[in-house]
Design a protein around this motif. Structure first.
Motif, PDB file in Angstrom:
ATOM      1  N   VAL A 198      -1.172  -5.477  -3.057  1.00 23.59           N
ATOM      2  CA  VAL A 198       0.001  -4.914  -3.073  1.00 23.59           C
ATOM      3  C   VAL A 198       0.682  -4.796  -1.754  1.00 23.59           C
ATOM      4  N   VAL A 199       1.468  -5.873  -1.609  1.00 28.07           N
ATOM      5  CA  VAL A 199       2.422  -6.660  -0.827  1.00 28.07           C
ATOM      6  C   VAL A 199       3.920  -6.039  -1.650  1.00 28.07           C
ATOM      7  N   THR A 200       4.892  -4.935  -1.181  1.00 26.82           N
ATOM      8  CA  THR A 200       6.000  -4.096  -1.589  1.00 26.82           C
ATOM      9  C   THR A 200       6.778  -3.645  -0.917  1.00 26.82           C
ATOM     10  N   HIS A 201       8.039  -4.349  -1.348  1.00 26.21           N
ATOM     11  CA  HIS A 201       8.835  -2.960  -0.417  1.00 26.21           C
ATOM     12  C   HIS A 201       9.129  -1.993  -0.533  1.00 26.21           C
ATOM     13  N   ASN A 202       8.812  -1.279  -2.274  1.00 25.02           N
ATOM     14  CA  ASN A 202       9.314   0.137  -2.539  1.00 25.02           C
ATOM     15  C   ASN A 202       7.993   0.848  -1.768  1.00 25.02           C
ATOM     16  N   LEU A 203       8.370   1.503  -0.902  1.00 24.80           N
ATOM     17  CA  LEU A 203       7.944   2.765  -0.643  1.00 24.80           C
ATOM     18  C   LEU A 203       7.481   3.798  -0.896  1.00 24.80           C
ATOM     19  N   ARG A 204       7.886   4.262  -2.664  1.00 27.52           N
ATOM     20  CA  ARG A 204       8.032   4.946  -3.227  1.00 27.52           C
ATOM     21  C   ARG A 204       6.624   4.757  -3.804  1.00 27.52           C
ATOM     22  N   LEU A 205       6.592   3.624  -4.573  1.00 28.47           N
ATOM     23  CA  LEU A 205       5.698   2.663  -5.520  1.00 28.47           C
ATOM     24  C   LEU A 205       3.537   2.622  -3.856  1.00 28.47           C
ATOM     25  N   ALA A 206       4.103   1.838  -3.013  1.00 26.11           N
ATOM     26  CA  ALA A 206       3.056   1.965  -2.013  1.00 26.11           C
ATOM     27  C   ALA A 206       2.164   3.217  -1.667  1.00 26.11           C
ATOM     28  N   LYS A 207       3.280   4.254  -1.507  1.00 26.06           N
ATOM     29  CA  LYS A 207       2.412   5.762  -1.631  1.00 26.06           C
ATOM     30  C   LYS A 207       1.696   6.097  -2.773  1.00 26.06           C
ATOM     31  N   GLN A 208       1.524   5.002  -3.741  1.00 28.21           N
ATOM     32  CA  GLN A 208       0.724   5.460  -4.695  1.00 28.21           C
ATOM     33  C   GLN A 208      -0.619   4.536  -4.991  1.00 28.21           C
ATOM     34  N   ALA A 209      -0.761   3.887  -3.376  1.00 26.82           N
ATOM     35  CA  ALA A 209      -2.194   3.513  -2.816  1.00 26.82           C
ATOM     36  C   ALA A 209      -3.059   4.148  -2.612  1.00 26.82           C
ATOM     37  N   GLN A 210      -4.723   3.841  -3.089  1.00 30.22           N
ATOM     38  CA  GLN A 210      -5.908   4.433  -2.685  1.00 30.22           C
ATOM     39  C   GLN A 210      -5.407   4.398  -0.474  1.00 30.22           C
ATOM     40  N   LYS A 211      -5.224   2.914  -0.021  1.00 27.33           N
ATOM     41  CA  LYS A 211      -5.014   3.283   1.164  1.00 27.33           C
ATOM     42  C   LYS A 211      -3.791   2.618   1.824  1.00 27.33           C
ATOM     43  N   GLN A 212      -2.601   2.890   1.861  1.00 23.02           N
ATOM     44  CA  GLN A 212      -1.044   2.163   2.774  1.00 23.02           C
ATOM     45  C   GLN A 212      -1.747   1.773   4.272  1.00 23.02           C
ATOM     46  N   LEU A 213      -1.089   0.995   3.978  1.00 24.80           N
ATOM     47  CA  LEU A 213      -1.278   0.153   5.668  1.00 24.80           C
ATOM     48  C   LEU A 213       0.185  -0.844   5.626  1.00 24.80           C
ATOM     49  N   VAL A 214       0.636  -0.426   7.137  1.00 23.67           N
ATOM     50  CA  VAL A 214       1.621  -1.209   7.661  1.00 23.67           C
ATOM     51  C   VAL A 214       1.771  -2.171   8.385  1.00 23.67           C
ATOM     52  N   LEU A 215       2.200  -3.766   7.679  1.00 24.86           N
ATOM     53  CA  LEU A 215       2.127  -4.657   9.130  1.00 24.86           C
ATOM     54  C   LEU A 215       3.497  -4.813   9.914  1.00 24.86           C
ATOM     55  N   THR A 216       3.321  -4.612  11.259  1.00 24.10           N
ATOM     56  CA  THR A 216       4.280  -4.818  12.465  1.00 24.10           C
ATOM     57  C   THR A 216       3.844  -6.072  12.985  1.00 24.10           C
TER      58      THR A 216
END
Length: 221
Positions: A198-216
């Protein structure tokens, strides 16, 4: 479906000038994982998702989906692989307004030339899974934004994909409705063992994922 990406690069050409977007991406996602992908606007999140979904091709590098080096295939074979293995949910649901919820969900199966009775039954089952068994005959204009997105999710899942890719699926929804969509994806991930990104700008929702990746600009962390 396991995803293995190595030395992935993607550039576009604008007025004969090369514009790099992705520079040497290396990534491994295991089968059945639920992954969120965040990052600044313009960093290439949607581009990466489209490449993983075989909707776009890399400039260089390798992408293996379920052990298959997909971009070594011919265009027709890539399209067939995508139709049979990958489901998509976008920020804009892209439902056909003249068709009912049930008809919208059936479309990917009919494209596969599946029999009408079978497609009808599977579409009903999938709409029931996303909590819309009471909305079979309703057209998109008669549904709320959250209901429309659930129809889009049902359509993405009706082909039993191994990989579900969602690009800002909660972007047009309020916080509460968006959270329900993410919870529904988590439920499907757990029950059906589908790999979800899931691509998202919502960091709160992103934290619910099993794995969190950040693209830079420098890659993925």
């Amino acid at each position: 479906m396991k995803i293995e990406v190595s030395a992935l690069q993607k550039s576009y050409f604008l007025r004969e000038q090369q514009v790099p977007v992705l520079l040497g991406i290396n990534l491994e996602i295991f089968s059945g994982e639920f992954v969120s992908l965040t990052g600044s606007s313009g960093v290439g999140k949607s581009t990466l998702l489209h490449i993983l979904g075989t909707l776009d091709t890399p400039t260089s590098g390798q992408v293996r989906l379920g052990g298959v080096n997909v971009f070594e295939k011919k265009a027709a074979d890539i399209a067939q692989f995508r139709n049979r293995n990958i489901g998509f949910v976008f920020q804009f649901h892209h439902l056909l307004p003249e068709f009912s919820a049930l008809e919208n969900v059936k479309i990917p199966l009919l494209i596969r030339r599946e029999k009408e009775d079978s497609a009808h039954k599977k579409a009903q089952e999938m709409l029931d899974l996303v909590g819309l068994s009471h909305r079979f005959s309703h057209k998109p204009g008669e549904l709320s934004g959250g209901e429309q997105q659930r129809v889009a999710l049902a359509r993405a899942l009706v082909t039993s994909p191994q990989l579900l890719l969602a690009d800002e699926p909660t972007g047009n929804l309020d916080e509460e409705t968006g959270a329900r969509i993410i919870e529904l994806m988590q439920k499907i991930n757990q029950q059906e063992k589908v790999t979800v990104i899931v691509v998202t700008h919502n960091l709160r929702l992103a934290k619910q994922a099993q794995k969190q990746l950040v693209l830079t600009r420098d890659g993925i962390r």
